[in-house]
Write a protein that holds these residues in place. Structure first.
Motif, PDB file in Angstrom:
ATOM      1  N   ARG A   1      80.666  62.398  60.929  1.00  0.00           N
ATOM      2  CA  ARG A   1      79.984  61.874  62.581  1.00  0.00           C
ATOM      3  C   ARG A   1      79.042  59.873  62.325  1.00  0.00           C
ATOM      4  N   LEU A   2      78.563  59.730  61.418  1.00  0.00           N
ATOM      5  CA  LEU A   2      78.127  58.562  60.957  1.00  0.00           C
ATOM      6  C   LEU A   2      79.740  57.446  60.900  1.00  0.00           C
ATOM      7  N   GLN A   3      80.921  58.027  60.749  1.00  0.00           N
ATOM      8  CA  GLN A   3      82.178  57.615  60.572  1.00  0.00           C
ATOM      9  C   GLN A   3      82.658  57.322  62.493  1.00  0.00           C
ATOM     10  N   VAL A   4      82.044  58.223  62.676  1.00  0.00           N
ATOM     11  CA  VAL A   4      83.135  58.870  64.251  1.00  0.00           C
ATOM     12  C   VAL A   4      81.600  57.317  65.238  1.00  0.00           C
ATOM     13  N   TYR A   5      80.295  57.340  64.682  1.00  0.00           N
ATOM     14  CA  TYR A   5      79.605  56.595  65.812  1.00  0.00           C
ATOM     15  C   TYR A   5      79.593  55.387  65.517  1.00  0.00           C
ATOM     16  N   GLY A   6      80.315  55.406  64.514  1.00  0.00           N
ATOM     17  CA  GLY A   6      80.671  53.625  63.643  1.00  0.00           C
ATOM     18  C   GLY A   6      82.074  53.224  64.326  1.00  0.00           C
ATOM     19  N   ILE A   7      82.298  53.167  65.241  1.00  0.00           N
ATOM     20  CA  ILE A   7      82.990  53.370  66.628  1.00  0.00           C
ATOM     21  C   ILE A   7      82.128  52.580  67.059  1.00  0.00           C
ATOM     22  N   MET A   8      81.031  53.169  67.870  1.00  0.00           N
ATOM     23  CA  MET A   8      80.574  52.711  69.120  1.00  0.00           C
ATOM     24  C   MET A   8      79.831  51.605  68.656  1.00  0.00           C
ATOM     25  N   TRP A   9      79.456  52.049  67.168  1.00  0.00           N
ATOM     26  CA  TRP A   9      78.684  50.726  67.003  1.00  0.00           C
ATOM     27  C   TRP A   9      79.413  49.675  67.245  1.00  0.00           C
ATOM     28  N   GLY A  10      80.953  49.389  66.977  1.00  0.00           N
ATOM     29  CA  GLY A  10      81.554  48.473  66.551  1.00  0.00           C
ATOM     30  C   GLY A  10      82.115  47.799  67.917  1.00  0.00           C
ATOM     31  N   ILE A  11      81.689  48.360  68.353  1.00  0.00           N
ATOM     32  CA  ILE A  11      81.917  48.042  69.785  1.00  0.00           C
ATOM     33  C   ILE A  11      80.931  48.104  70.744  1.00  0.00           C
ATOM     34  N   THR A  12      79.689  48.526  70.830  1.00  0.00           N
ATOM     35  CA  THR A  12      79.064  48.077  71.288  1.00  0.00           C
ATOM     36  C   THR A  12      77.053  47.406  71.062  1.00  0.00           C
ATOM     37  N   ARG A  13      78.215  47.949  69.622  1.00  0.00           N
ATOM     38  CA  ARG A  13      76.619  46.871  68.751  1.00  0.00           C
ATOM     39  C   ARG A  13      75.305  46.893  68.812  1.00  0.00           C
ATOM     40  N   ILE A  14      75.096  48.892  68.514  1.00  0.00           N
ATOM     41  CA  ILE A  14      73.957  49.611  69.188  1.00  0.00           C
ATOM     42  C   ILE A  14      73.646  50.327  68.294  1.00  0.00           C
ATOM     43  N   ASP A  15      72.960  50.036  67.514  1.00  0.00           N
ATOM     44  CA  ASP A  15      72.534  50.777  66.549  1.00  0.00           C
ATOM     45  C   ASP A  15      70.811  52.041  66.947  1.00  0.00           C
ATOM     46  N   GLN A  16      70.564  51.844  67.808  1.00  0.00           N
ATOM     47  CA  GLN A  16      69.549  52.253  68.183  1.00  0.00           C
ATOM     48  C   GLN A  16      68.783  52.709  69.681  1.00  0.00           C
ATOM     49  N   TYR A  17      68.461  53.675  70.126  1.00  0.00           N
ATOM     50  CA  TYR A  17      68.233  53.454  71.066  1.00  0.00           C
ATOM     51  C   TYR A  17      66.861  52.506  71.679  1.00  0.00           C
ATOM     52  N   TYR A  18      66.862  52.249  73.029  1.00  0.00           N
ATOM     53  CA  TYR A  18      66.502  51.339  73.157  1.00  0.00           C
ATOM     54  C   TYR A  18      65.215  51.490  74.275  1.00  0.00           C
ATOM     55  N   PRO A  19      64.157  52.187  74.990  1.00  0.00           N
ATOM     56  CA  PRO A  19      63.966  53.361  76.072  1.00  0.00           C
ATOM     57  C   PRO A  19      63.307  51.958  76.650  1.00  0.00           C
ATOM     58  N   ASP A  20      63.137  51.885  78.445  1.00  0.00           N
ATOM     59  CA  ASP A  20      62.310  51.014  78.873  1.00  0.00           C
ATOM     60  C   ASP A  20      61.221  50.560  78.943  1.00  0.00           C
ATOM     61  N   SER A  21      60.586  51.496  78.259  1.00  0.00           N
ATOM     62  CA  SER A  21      59.060  51.079  77.825  1.00  0.00           C
ATOM     63  C   SER A  21      58.926  52.001  76.712  1.00  0.00           C
ATOM     64  N   TYR A  22      57.082  52.193  76.181  1.00  0.00           N
ATOM     65  CA  TYR A  22      56.988  52.705  75.300  1.00  0.00           C
ATOM     66  C   TYR A  22      55.873  52.725  74.648  1.00  0.00           C
ATOM     67  N   GLU A  23      54.845  53.606  74.383  1.00  0.00           N
ATOM     68  CA  GLU A  23      53.609  53.751  74.579  1.00  0.00           C
ATOM     69  C   GLU A  23      52.863  52.202  73.362  1.00  0.00           C
ATOM     70  N   PRO A  24      52.101  51.781  74.065  1.00  0.00           N
ATOM     71  CA  PRO A  24      51.964  51.113  73.063  1.00  0.00           C
ATOM     72  C   PRO A  24      50.893  50.357  71.490  1.00  0.00           C
ATOM     73  N   ALA A  25      50.813  50.181  70.796  1.00  0.00           N
ATOM     74  CA  ALA A  25      50.212  50.251  69.640  1.00  0.00           C
ATOM     75  C   ALA A  25      48.669  50.778  70.345  1.00  0.00           C
ATOM     76  N   GLN A  26      47.830  51.621  69.779  1.00  0.00           N
ATOM     77  CA  GLN A  26      45.912  51.431  69.613  1.00  0.00           C
ATOM     78  C   GLN A  26      45.392  50.839  69.440  1.00  0.00           C
ATOM     79  N   ARG A  27      44.947  50.015  70.848  1.00  0.00           N
ATOM     80  CA  ARG A  27      44.127  48.965  70.426  1.00  0.00           C
ATOM     81  C   ARG A  27      42.319  49.329  69.837  1.00  0.00           C
ATOM     82  N   ASP A  28      42.183  50.498  71.017  1.00  0.00           N
ATOM     83  CA  ASP A  28      40.818  51.264  71.100  1.00  0.00           C
ATOM     84  C   ASP A  28      41.334  52.672  70.027  1.00  0.00           C
ATOM     85  N   LEU A  29      40.048  52.188  69.725  1.00  0.00           N
ATOM     86  CA  LEU A  29      40.000  53.154  68.496  1.00  0.00           C
ATOM     87  C   LEU A  29      39.335  54.732  68.115  1.00  0.00           C
ATOM     88  N   ASP A  30      39.377  55.416  66.917  1.00  0.00           N
ATOM     89  CA  ASP A  30      38.891  56.710  67.200  1.00  0.00           C
ATOM     90  C   ASP A  30      37.553  56.215  66.061  1.00  0.00           C
TER      91      ASP A  30
END
Lengths: 475, 384
Positions: free
Chosen positions: B227-256
């Motif tokens: 699968r690593l080889q097959v996904y390599g083709i997609m890497w070659g075509i798109t240069r994407i190697d991780q999923y980038y979510p539209d938003s994310y939970e920011p790191a905690q600033r208010d701490l316990d």
């Protein structure tokens, strides 16, 4: 379908192939097909629908048989026994709720038994009342035909599917606001509807062979062909249904060979290609023309290996039970023109559409004499292909895909006629044959491949975006 | 009797067919797979037909990231651009090791520290281009880093940069990274060869038996490599190697208001509770290749209870103690060490107290490049 599902079906088919040679062939095939229909129905977010859809399938098949059979047949002892047998199967599945086996045949727990019984009594009662009718007029049969078409349209049109989901949610006390067009996935409905429509149409034309309710149910529900066809004709299937002379060992070898080919095509080749095949989510990620072509080639091959792999598996499983299903694919990508492609791609569907839509429409238009040959071709080719497109789902992408092929067939037809008339005067050197046939295959393959762009992308803007990448005109 | 498929039924003996199939399978399962698996893991289409990956394979959502986590070190390195035999022959090769902050969670390859270092087009004093390679891997364990470092030596680094943070140090975390626990043999050899102060037979290791070397035992590994080889083709075509979510939970600033660090309260954490010894052996493992150790930036929160903790990971006392120990060790063992813990402002962290924004990486890249250049200048032998 997962590998585990296929393994279960292989075991079941081999068992049936062995045991039905000793008798009870039709009863066992009916029991197995009915239960597989419940078992393969995917889990749905709508309460109890994963039970009610297969139940509705069984009841609708009985209804369509009643409408297409003779009065005498309806009240034969065997018919009553079969109807009772089907009722027992439905109740048996419903009862699994109470013995801790609620997920044995259905993805989710069936509803309470009294509800099942109320629905059965009401539905079978209605069917019983209908059965008292001596004969059904063509108008009534067309009404039934239209009813199945309507169901089809509801399921395939996102707006109506969502509306249906909302209504169901209201009935079973689920939040209507969460309704989605994806909520209702009716296992095998497309193929089931094609088979039923074929029998209704043949009944109207008075050419439907006589079949018992049991035979009819097995024909419609035959489990190897549930999820991806092929769409057999009832006359052919009825010839296959009685146990033939073929020894079990021979069926194991022939079926096994076909099954292995199917498994390899589907789970090795197609599933691997699916990782790099063009899909809506990949459109915005394309960065080069070469990349776009790789994605498109991957999809072009994936859809063939996936679909023909399922067909091979269906044919192999059926073979274990000494039943020959019709072929669905015959090297379609090696054909030299679009007409040949469609004569060899999803052959049972194209034959169906040709028999029940293309030819009748062509005859009707010609008989009116209001259209030229070109006009008739234009209307019939394009409407036929758009219809095939819409069969996959009512969306603009499928319509464009149908138009793409309709126009392609029309152009190819005119082109062939034009050149055949002129080139017949000359004798081309035979050494040109391989070149011409290779060229034809190359062009046909690429025309079909480019057509898949519209099939894959739900939005026209996405399809156009991919086309621009493929043609290298992205600025 | 000829069948529809052209098969002569009388010629087919089912038992003979089954026997042949079983023999063939046995040969593949018991003999060929154990013999050839090591070589199979090195076979790759990367750097030949498709571009090598700019970071090691890692991903939990392959369908969207065109990347996946696998345990084979050979296959992972073979897919990485570090194993590309091409490129300028006189390049000065800098291998950078670390955790997810180096690997670049939420960052595109060019936005990571290594991407930004490469964009600086640095050269050594004698004009050789300096080429950086991202060999970070998104789990926190010094032993994981050391294992990758040792493996990386096969690809001839001229300099090693190792980004560390306290979270990678606790002893009990050394074995839990899946890539460590599934590479029992490699880690065990590492522990025994360099006499690391770790348990070579720790219970967290997945210890392979004979059956694990057969085709059946290796099926997951083989599937992952494929699968690593097959996904390599997609890497070659798109240069994407991780999923980038539209938003994310920011790191905690208010701490316990929790002053503990794992099981330790202030004053309870001994030097021996942390795997400093693993870091100490790095020089020995690197075998003469110079190492620059960087204490990576952390989020210093200004939210609730920031008088008790710096961030989600670290109470103030534990992190200060760690920094002090690192400082002492670096002097004592003559490490090339830079402490950049407070370099990056709070707003340049993303979904974790160690994950930086592209801007944060730029700030870090400037300081790391300065440290590298001063190391090259101050130690001419390094450049040779």
């Amino acid at each position: 379908m997962t590998v585990q599902d296929v393994l279960v079906l292989i075991g079941l088919s081999l068992f049936l192939g062995w045991v039905t040679r000793k008798g009870q062939r039709q009863n066992l095939l009916l029991l197995a097909s009915s239960l597989v229909f419940y078992w393969m129905q995917p889990s749905l977010p709508l309460r109890y629908l994963s039970f009610w859809l297969p139940t509705a399938t069984l009841l609708l098949v009985i209804l369509s048989w009643v409408c297409t059979s003779s009065y005498q047949q309806r009240w034969e002892r065997e018919t009553i026994q079969t109807a009772g047998f089907v009722t027992l199967i439905i109740l048996l599945v419903g009862l699994t709720r109470y013995v801790g086996l609620g997920n044995l045949f259905t993805a989710l727990y069936p509803p309470r038994l009294h509800r099942v019984m109320i629905v059965l009594v009401f539905t079978l009662g209605m069917i019983g009342i209908l059965s008292r009718k001596e004969t059904f007029s063509n108008a009534a049969l067309w009404g039934l035909f239209s009813f199945f078409l309507l169901l089809f349209v509801i399921l395939k049109t996102p707006y109506f599917a969502q509306l249906a989901s909302r209504m169901w949610r209201s009935v079973v006390d689920q939040a209507p606001a969460l309704a989605s067009a994806e909520d209702i996935k009716w296992l095998g409905f497309s193929y089931l509807a094609f088979r039923i429509l074929h029998t209704i149409r043949d009944r109207i034309k008075d050419r439907l062979p006589v079949s018992s309710l049991k035979e009819y149910l097995i024909y419609i529900l035959f489990f190897p062909a549930i999820s991806a066809g092929p769409i057999d004709r009832i006359d052919h299937f009825l010839r296959e249904l009685p146990e033939g002379q073929s020894p079990f060992k021979k069926d194991i070898i022939l079926g096994g060979r076909r099954l292995i080919i199917g498994l390899f095509k589907k789970f090795v080749v197609a599933d691997t290609l699916s990782m790099i095949a063009l899909g809506p989510e990949k459109v915005s990620q394309i960065q080069s023309t070469g990349g776009a072509w790789i994605l498109l080639y991957a999809f072009t091959l994936q859809i063939f290996f996936d679909f023909s792999g399922y067909t091979d598996m269906a044919i192999g499983l059926a073979r274990f039970m000494n039943i020959s299903l019709p072929e669905n694919f015959n090297k379609p990508y090696r054909r030299q023109n679009l007409t040949q492609f469609w004569n060899n791609w999803h052959m049972t569907l194209t034959k169906w559409i040709r028999s029940y839509f293309f030819y009748p429409l062509t005859r009707a238009l010609r008989s009116k004499g209001a259209f030229s040959v070109f006009g008739v071709l234009l209307i019939t080719q394009i409407s036929t292909m758009v219809l095939i497109g819409i069969w996959h789902g009512v969306s603009m992408g499928f319509v464009i895909w149908g138009l793409w092929h309709g126009i392609g067939l029309l152009v190819q037809n005119r082109w062939s006629t034009f050149f055949k008339n002129r080139l017949s005067k000359y004798e081309l050197p035979s050494m040109l044959d391989p070149f011409l046939s290779g060229m034809g295959t190359f062009l046909t393959f690429h025309y079909v491949a480019l057509g898949w762009v519209w099939f894959v992308t739900p939005h026209l803007s996405q399809g156009w975006e991919v086309m621009k990448w493929l043609l290298g005109v992205v600025s | 009797m000829a069948t529809g498929g052209g098969l002569m039924m009388s010629d087919v003996k089912v038992w003979r067919l089954l026997l042949k199939t079983m023999i063939l399978f046995a040969v593949f399962n018991f003999i060929l797979t154990p013999l050839l698996m090591d070589e199979v893991e090195k076979v790759s289409i990367y750097n030949k037909f498709i571009p090598g990956r700019l970071r090691l394979p890692f991903g939990e959502d392959p369908d969207r990231s065109y990347n996946l986590s696998l345990f084979s070190l050979d296959a992972s390195f073979a897919s990485h651009v570090v194993s590309d035999p091409g490129g300028p022959s006189d390049a000065y090769r800098v291998f950078v090791f670390g955790d997810s902050s180096l690997w670049g969670t939420l960052l595109r390859p060019e936005e990571t520290l290594v991407g930004q270092l490469n964009a600086l087009d640095l050269e050594t004093e004698n004009g050789s281009p300096i080429r950086f390679f991202n060999l970070g891997y998104p789990t926190l364990s010094l032993t994981k880093d050391l294992m990758l470092l040792e493996k990386g030596l096969e690809y001839e680094p001229d300099l090693i940069v190792w980004l560390v943070t306290l979270e990678s140090f606790p002893r009990h975390k050394q074995y839990t990274s899946p890539i460590v626990s599934h590479n029992y043999r490699a880690v065990r050899e590492l522990i025994l060869e360099y006499d690391l102060d770790l348990d070579p037979d720790h219970e967290d290791f997945i210890k392979p038996g004979y059956w694990d070397s057969t085709l059946i035992g290796q099926r997951r590994n083989l599937a992952d490599i494929f699968r690593l080889q097959v996904y390599g083709i997609m890497w070659g075509i798109t240069r994407i190697d991780q999923y980038y979510p539209d938003s994310y939970e920011p790191a905690q600033r208010d701490l316990d208001p929790d002053p503990s660090f794992y099981q330790w309260e202030e004053g309870e954490m001994e030097t021996n509770d942390l795997a400093y010894s693993t870091l100490e052996k790095a020089d020995q493992v690197a075998g003469g290749v110079p190492i620059l150790i960087v204490n990576e930036p952390i989020l210093i929160s200004r939210g609730a209870n920031s008088d008790i903790r710096y961030n989600f990971y670290y109470p103030i006392w534990a992190y200060d103690q760690y920094r002090s120990d690192m400082q002492k060790l670096s002097i004592q063992l003559d490490w090339n060490y830079v402490d950049l813990w407070d370099l990056v402002p709070e707003e340049e962290f993303t979904n974790s107290a160690i994950h930086l924004t592209p801007r944060g990486e730029t700030i870090l890249a400037e300081r790391v490049s300065e440290a590298i250049m001063s190391l090259l200048v101050s130690s001419p032998s390094v450049e040779e």
